[in-house]
Design a protein around this motif. Sequence first.
Motif, PDB file in Angstrom:
ATOM      1  N   ALA A  86      -9.978  12.337  -5.685  1.00 37.39           N
ATOM      2  CA  ALA A  86      -9.663  10.334  -5.412  1.00 37.39           C
ATOM      3  C   ALA A  86      -8.953  10.494  -4.806  1.00 37.39           C
ATOM      4  N   LEU A  87      -7.489  11.638  -4.230  1.00 31.86           N
ATOM      5  CA  LEU A  87      -7.007  11.260  -3.170  1.00 31.86           C
ATOM      6  C   LEU A  87      -7.672  10.708  -1.505  1.00 31.86           C
ATOM      7  N   ASP A  88      -9.126  11.912  -1.339  1.00 34.00           N
ATOM      8  CA  ASP A  88      -9.239  11.422  -0.127  1.00 34.00           C
ATOM      9  C   ASP A  88      -9.626   9.547  -0.240  1.00 34.00           C
ATOM     10  N   LEU A 147       0.719   9.420  -4.837  1.00 36.28           N
ATOM     11  CA  LEU A 147       0.827  11.057  -4.987  1.00 36.28           C
ATOM     12  C   LEU A 147       1.259  11.989  -5.223  1.00 36.28           C
ATOM     13  N   LYS A 148       3.160  10.840  -5.609  1.00 36.21           N
ATOM     14  CA  LYS A 148       3.675  11.681  -7.445  1.00 36.21           C
ATOM     15  C   LYS A 148       3.085  12.126  -8.415  1.00 36.21           C
ATOM     16  N   ASP A 164       1.010  -1.129   0.057  1.00 36.49           N
ATOM     17  CA  ASP A 164      -0.514  -0.169   0.205  1.00 36.49           C
ATOM     18  C   ASP A 164       1.184   1.166  -0.480  1.00 36.49           C
ATOM     19  N   TYR A 165       1.947   1.059   0.688  1.00 39.18           N
ATOM     20  CA  TYR A 165       2.584   2.475   0.838  1.00 39.18           C
ATOM     21  C   TYR A 165       3.834   2.765  -0.420  1.00 39.18           C
ATOM     22  N   ASN A 166       3.757   1.694  -1.196  1.00 43.59           N
ATOM     23  CA  ASN A 166       4.241   1.898  -2.261  1.00 43.59           C
ATOM     24  C   ASN A 166       4.006   2.017  -3.544  1.00 43.59           C
ATOM     25  N   ASP A 167       2.815   1.975  -3.596  1.00 42.69           N
ATOM     26  CA  ASP A 167       1.033   2.285  -4.619  1.00 42.69           C
ATOM     27  C   ASP A 167       1.484   3.856  -3.768  1.00 42.69           C
ATOM     28  N   LEU A 168       0.918   3.897  -2.715  1.00 44.72           N
ATOM     29  CA  LEU A 168       0.191   5.417  -2.302  1.00 44.72           C
ATOM     30  C   LEU A 168       1.510   6.662  -2.393  1.00 44.72           C
ATOM     31  N   HIS A 169       2.620   6.191  -2.553  1.00 40.66           N
ATOM     32  CA  HIS A 169       3.767   6.778  -2.987  1.00 40.66           C
ATOM     33  C   HIS A 169       3.928   7.309  -4.451  1.00 40.66           C
ATOM     34  N   GLN A 176       3.928  14.254   2.349  1.00 41.85           N
ATOM     35  CA  GLN A 176       3.423  13.129   2.214  1.00 41.85           C
ATOM     36  C   GLN A 176       4.102  12.339   1.835  1.00 41.85           C
ATOM     37  N   VAL A 177       4.703  12.749   0.542  1.00 43.44           N
ATOM     38  CA  VAL A 177       5.731  11.547  -0.605  1.00 43.44           C
ATOM     39  C   VAL A 177       6.376  10.754   0.998  1.00 43.44           C
TER      40      VAL A 177
END
Length: 159
Positions: free
Chosen positions: A108-110, A35-36, A27-32, A57-58
């Motif tokens: 979308a981020l929310d 975010l970028k 999840d964290y790898n996807d999320l960063h 946040q990235v």
Amino acid sequence: MSNYTVPGLTEENAKTLITELQARLGDYNDLHLILKHAHWNVVGPNFIAVHEMIDPQVELVRAYADTVAERIATLGGEPDGTPRGLSTDRSPLAYDVQKGSTKEHLEALDKTYVEVIENVRGSLKTSGEIDAVTEDIFIGQAAELEKFQWFVRAHLDNA
């Protein structure tokens, strides 16, 4: 898995924790990356505020990936951050906005943050029954993710 884990944990409990941590690593790898992507593709009103809000946040989420990967190794596991490893037995986080308005990206981020935070809270519950150290990691991460989601939602309240 190695022939060891941290003192006081059974190998079975370590495996449970490693499974949760590996899922959050994905999840964290996807999320960063998401975010970028949003950082690069956001346009419109409040562009600079949103663009500049995302980068810290990235970095925070990248650090979360490192923390959970190191916890996996500490527990005797092997963190897998490779693209193939991150795609095995999981669905990546979805994000469909390309170039879009600040409102489109923030909405979308929310939604993405709802999914990530729910996942972290699930891992937090599982780890809380087994290991306070891993639980503490997830508590700190959940708190910061929830705070950033609040920043996102505060922008949406004015949109």
